[in-house]
Design a protein around this motif. Structure first.
Motif, mmCIF file in Angstrom:
data_model
loop_
_atom_site.group_PDB
_atom_site.id
_atom_site.type_symbol
_atom_site.label_atom_id
_atom_site.label_comp_id
_atom_site.label_asym_id
_atom_site.label_seq_id
_atom_site.Cartn_x
_atom_site.Cartn_y
_atom_site.Cartn_z
ATOM 1 N N GLU A 59 0.831 -1.227 0.000
ATOM 2 C CA GLU A 59 0.000 0.000 0.000
ATOM 3 C C GLU A 59 0.859 1.268 0.000
ATOM 4 O O GLU A 59 0.360 2.363 -0.199
ATOM 5 N N LEU A 60 2.135 1.095 0.266
ATOM 6 C CA LEU A 60 3.033 2.257 0.362
ATOM 7 C C LEU A 60 3.192 2.917 -0.995
ATOM 8 O O LEU A 60 3.428 2.264 -1.998
ATOM 9 N N LYS A 61 3.077 4.250 -0.997
ATOM 10 C CA LYS A 61 3.269 5.026 -2.228
ATOM 11 C C LYS A 61 4.594 5.771 -2.147
ATOM 12 O O LYS A 61 5.040 6.154 -1.075
ATOM 13 N N GLU A 62 5.198 5.975 -3.299
ATOM 14 C CA GLU A 62 6.470 6.700 -3.371
ATOM 15 C C GLU A 62 6.255 8.148 -2.919
ATOM 16 O O GLU A 62 5.414 8.863 -3.468
ATOM 17 N N PRO A 63 6.994 8.611 -1.902
ATOM 18 C CA PRO A 63 6.831 10.004 -1.450
ATOM 19 C C PRO A 63 7.238 10.984 -2.548
ATOM 20 O O PRO A 63 8.229 10.762 -3.248
ATOM 21 N N PRO A 64 6.504 12.065 -2.699
ATOM 22 C CA PRO A 64 6.871 13.072 -3.707
ATOM 23 C C PRO A 64 8.052 13.922 -3.241
ATOM 24 O O PRO A 64 8.416 13.904 -2.069
ATOM 25 N N GLN A 65 8.632 14.646 -4.165
ATOM 26 C CA GLN A 65 9.691 15.588 -3.815
ATOM 27 C C GLN A 65 9.091 16.675 -2.920
ATOM 28 O O GLN A 65 7.976 17.128 -3.163
ATOM 29 N N SER A 66 9.835 17.078 -1.926
ATOM 30 C CA SER A 66 9.345 18.093 -0.984
ATOM 31 C C SER A 66 10.116 19.390 -1.152
ATOM 32 O O SER A 66 11.324 19.440 -0.938
ATOM 33 N N ARG A 67 9.387 20.441 -1.540
ATOM 34 C CA ARG A 67 9.994 21.757 -1.703
ATOM 35 C C ARG A 67 10.481 22.296 -0.354
ATOM 36 O O ARG A 67 11.551 22.898 -0.241
ATOM 37 N N VAL A 68 9.696 22.046 0.692
ATOM 38 C CA VAL A 68 10.052 22.531 2.033
ATOM 39 C C VAL A 68 11.347 21.878 2.506
ATOM 40 O O VAL A 68 12.239 22.548 3.049
ATOM 41 N N VAL A 69 11.464 20.573 2.309
ATOM 42 C CA VAL A 69 12.675 19.850 2.726
ATOM 43 C C VAL A 69 13.888 20.370 1.956
ATOM 44 O O VAL A 69 14.967 20.554 2.531
ATOM 45 N N GLU A 70 13.736 20.629 0.665
ATOM 46 C CA GLU A 70 14.864 21.145 -0.128
ATOM 47 C C GLU A 70 15.297 22.528 0.356
ATOM 48 O O GLU A 70 16.492 22.827 0.404
ATOM 49 N N GLU A 71 14.319 23.363 0.722
ATOM 50 C CA GLU A 71 14.658 24.699 1.235
ATOM 51 C C GLU A 71 15.394 24.595 2.573
ATOM 52 O O GLU A 71 16.373 25.309 2.816
ATOM 53 N N LEU A 72 14.903 23.694 3.440
ATOM 54 C CA LEU A 72 15.580 23.497 4.727
ATOM 55 C C LEU A 72 16.976 22.912 4.536
ATOM 56 O O LEU A 72 17.916 23.288 5.239
ATOM 57 N N ALA A 73 17.126 22.007 3.570
ATOM 58 C CA ALA A 73 18.439 21.417 3.281
ATOM 59 C C ALA A 73 19.404 22.476 2.752
ATOM 60 O O ALA A 73 20.598 22.468 3.091
ATOM 61 N N THR A 74 18.894 23.398 1.953
ATOM 62 C CA THR A 74 19.731 24.489 1.432
ATOM 63 C C THR A 74 20.202 25.389 2.570
ATOM 64 O O THR A 74 21.373 25.781 2.631
ATOM 65 N N GLU A 75 19.299 25.691 3.499
ATOM 66 C CA GLU A 75 19.660 26.512 4.663
ATOM 67 C C GLU A 75 20.661 25.762 5.551
ATOM 68 O O GLU A 75 21.613 26.355 6.062
ATOM 69 N N PHE A 76 20.429 24.475 5.710
ATOM 70 C CA PHE A 76 21.324 23.602 6.474
ATOM 71 C C PHE A 76 22.731 23.656 5.871
ATOM 72 O O PHE A 76 23.731 23.802 6.575
ATOM 73 N N TYR A 77 22.812 23.583 4.546
ATOM 74 C CA TYR A 77 24.094 23.641 3.843
ATOM 75 C C TYR A 77 24.809 24.973 4.102
ATOM 76 O O TYR A 77 26.011 25.006 4.390
ATOM 77 N N LYS A 78 24.069 26.066 4.021
ATOM 78 C CA LYS A 78 24.661 27.397 4.246
ATOM 79 C C LYS A 78 25.241 27.504 5.658
ATOM 80 O O LYS A 78 26.301 28.105 5.861
ATOM 81 N N GLN A 79 24.529 26.928 6.632
ATOM 82 C CA GLN A 79 25.009 26.952 8.013
ATOM 83 C C GLN A 79 26.335 26.189 8.143
ATOM 84 O O GLN A 79 27.252 26.637 8.826
ATOM 85 N N LEU A 80 26.407 25.033 7.483
ATOM 86 C CA LEU A 80 27.632 24.232 7.559
ATOM 87 C C LEU A 80 28.811 24.922 6.871
ATOM 88 O O LEU A 80 29.937 24.889 7.369
ATOM 89 N N VAL A 81 28.554 25.548 5.737
ATOM 90 C CA VAL A 81 29.625 26.237 5.000
ATOM 91 C C VAL A 81 30.161 27.429 5.793
ATOM 92 O O VAL A 81 31.359 27.708 5.790
ATOM 93 N N SER A 82 29.268 28.145 6.494
ATOM 94 C CA SER A 82 29.696 29.329 7.240
ATOM 95 C C SER A 82 30.086 29.023 8.685
ATOM 96 O O SER A 82 30.356 29.943 9.457
ATOM 97 N N ASN A 83 30.135 27.754 9.043
ATOM 98 C CA ASN A 83 30.486 27.352 10.406
ATOM 99 C C ASN A 83 31.913 27.800 10.730
ATOM 100 O O ASN A 83 32.858 27.399 10.059
ATOM 101 N N PRO A 84 32.095 28.637 11.774
ATOM 102 C CA PRO A 84 33.453 29.069 12.112
ATOM 103 C C PRO A 84 34.310 27.952 12.702
ATOM 104 O O PRO A 84 35.527 28.065 12.765
ATOM 105 N N GLU A 85 33.672 26.866 13.140
ATOM 106 C CA GLU A 85 34.387 25.707 13.687
ATOM 107 C C GLU A 85 34.019 24.452 12.893
ATOM 108 O O GLU A 85 33.245 23.615 13.366
ATOM 109 N N PRO A 86 34.525 24.300 11.669
ATOM 110 C CA PRO A 86 34.122 23.169 10.825
ATOM 111 C C PRO A 86 34.421 21.798 11.420
ATOM 112 O O PRO A 86 33.796 20.817 11.049
#
Length: 199
Positions: A59-86
């Motif tokens: 009964e499981l259906k393939e989950p669709p792409q999530s615009r919200v998740v992609e936006e949060l992932a993009t913000e997550f990426y920016k935080q990691l790139v600008s981390n002063p303590e990588p």
């Protein structure tokens, strides 16, 4: 004697390095990685809900792409790139990944079931550790520079305790204007000794 060249062998007994590290993961690849990982969490929770209701896994259906998740992932990426303590991304990963999972489950209306089914947060902790491991693997040394060398100029030590790789030769040129060796600092004790002073 207007000019004198000295060649002095010294034993390198230690070195201090200054390293610069950075998060090296292409932005789109990171967003895809996070979105796929979040999709895996959603599928696991949806399967658990189907089984809880006595329904088939088919009964499981393939989950669709999530615009919200992609936006949060993009913000997550920016935080990691600008981390002063990588070298220490733990807090950023915890906050970023928790936000992604929460949004992913809210979109599928799975939040309440997840809280009941995974009360110990085992799935969240396991997937967070996987994300943290990937972030750690993609954090690389960008530049290494020698900050300072610890050397031992004692002739007997240089002769008996050195190898081709541990000896460095210093060339000094003394001119008639004069060179002053005012002091030498001991690397181990930190004491400063006046060695020689002449013109």
């Amino acid at each position: 004697m207007p000019k004198l060249d000295l060649t002095i062998p010294i034993l390198i007994s230690g070195a201090r390095f200054d390293q610069t590290v950075r998060f090296d993961f292409p932005a789109q690849d990171f967003v895809t990685f996070i979105a796929d990982h979040a999709k895996g969490v959603r599928v696991a929770v949806e399967l658990a809900r189907l089984r809880d209701k006595g329904l088939s896994d088919l009964e499981l259906k393939e989950p669709p792409q999530s615009r919200v998740v992609e936006e949060l992932a993009t913000e997550f990426y920016k935080q990691l790139v600008s981390n002063p303590e990588p070298r220490h991304p733990d807090t950023l990963v915890r906050l970023g990944w928790t936000a992604v999972v929460r949004a992913c489950l809210e979109e599928a209306e799975l939040t309440a079931f997840f809280a009941r089914w995974d009360g110990g947060r085992d799935l969240l902790a396991t997937t967070m550790a996987e994300v943290l491991a990937t972030v750690g693997e993609r954090t690389v040394v960008d530049r290494t520079a020698i900050d300072s060398l610890l050397v031992n100029p004692v002739t007997n030590v240089v002769k008996n305790g050195s190898t081709d790789a541990s000896v460095c030769t210093v060339r000094a040129e003394l001119l008639e204007e004069g060179v002053y060796f005012r002091s030498v600092q001991d690397g181990e004790s930190g004491r400063t000794h006046t060695v020689v002073e002449f013109e």
